[in-house]
Enzyme design. Sequence first.
Site, short mmCIF file in Angstrom:
data_model
loop_
_atom_site.label_atom_id
_atom_site.label_comp_id
_atom_site.label_asym_id
_atom_site.label_seq_id
_atom_site.Cartn_x
_atom_site.Cartn_y
_atom_site.Cartn_z
NE ARG A 158 70.87 53.82 -61.20
CZ ARG A 158 71.71 52.85 -61.55
NH1 ARG A 158 71.84 51.80 -60.77
NH2 ARG A 158 72.42 52.94 -62.67
CG HIS A 217 77.63 48.26 -51.25
ND1 HIS A 217 77.08 49.52 -51.36
CD2 HIS A 217 77.59 47.74 -52.50
CE1 HIS A 217 76.74 49.75 -52.60
NE2 HIS A 217 77.02 48.69 -53.33
CD GLN A 265 78.46 48.55 -64.62
OE1 GLN A 265 79.55 47.97 -64.53
NE2 GLN A 265 77.49 48.38 -63.72
CG MET A 291 69.48 48.86 -48.29
SD MET A 291 70.75 48.91 -47.01
CE MET A 291 69.75 49.46 -45.62
#
Length: 292
Positions: free
Chosen positions: A199, A47, A71, A196
């Site tokens: 979760r 991220h 979702q 990555m």
Amino acid sequence: MFAFNFNNTTMHIFYGKAALRDYLKSIKTSNSTIGFVPTMGALHQGHLALMQKSLLENKNTVVSIFVNPTQFNNPEDLAKYPRTLEEDVKKLTALSPKIILYAPTVEDIYDGQPLSQSFDFDGLENQMEGEFRPGHFNGVGTIVKRLFEIVAPTNAYFGEKDFQQLQIVKKMVAKANLEVNVIGCPIYRESNHLAMSSRNERLSPHEREEAAIIYKTLTITKEKFQTESPESVTEWVKKAFENNTLFTLEYFVIADEETLLPSVIKEPNKKYRAFIAVFVNNIRLIDTISLN
């Protein structure tokens, strides 16, 4: 608006779309650009790499943290999805206090009705993730479209780990005539090459270490694809996971990058990609690799 102070630096945090819109309007100039990185939090280096790219390429960068209920087709997955807002804010501030954070509630995004809009993505939504997660991409399309309408970004950044999602967002932008440039960014990997993902935090140390098999399988797939048929490579992958007691293969598909349709034969001048989803201890992991 909330101003978070960390190590004598301040970052602007917004929990409501009206306040965020007003602020973005107040700092907008004729030549300013807005980079946008939508996330569901539990931020990792992947991220942060997207955010670094946005910071380099835009005057302003907005990051959203929102675990989108529409979702998730599995209620247990939604309930267990990591929520680490306080730690996420510290990571964002350490990266750059100039980042503007939008951390809305479900009420703020959906106005009390968390329902998905129905989309036609020209069939992209029916393959792989769409087949195994009914309604997933309607939820993705709904939240991304709403976030784009709220933030009005110039550029939006998505990781290629969710390559199918990236293609679907691009399709949605084109069909809705939205003025945003969607940019795909390389997969960021752990030291054992596991892609990555938020979760990954749910994996035990042993599971995390053994998950190296996913990328190892993909790299062998790429080698085999040069001389073998898609069907032959797919059968090899299935047999490899049949002999593995820790991981369960949900799907492995070799597909055309543009249409995402499964490939039976290799055609010249087409780009192919392998997609994989596996379960370990009810935790679902996905990955992908370009084959040519």
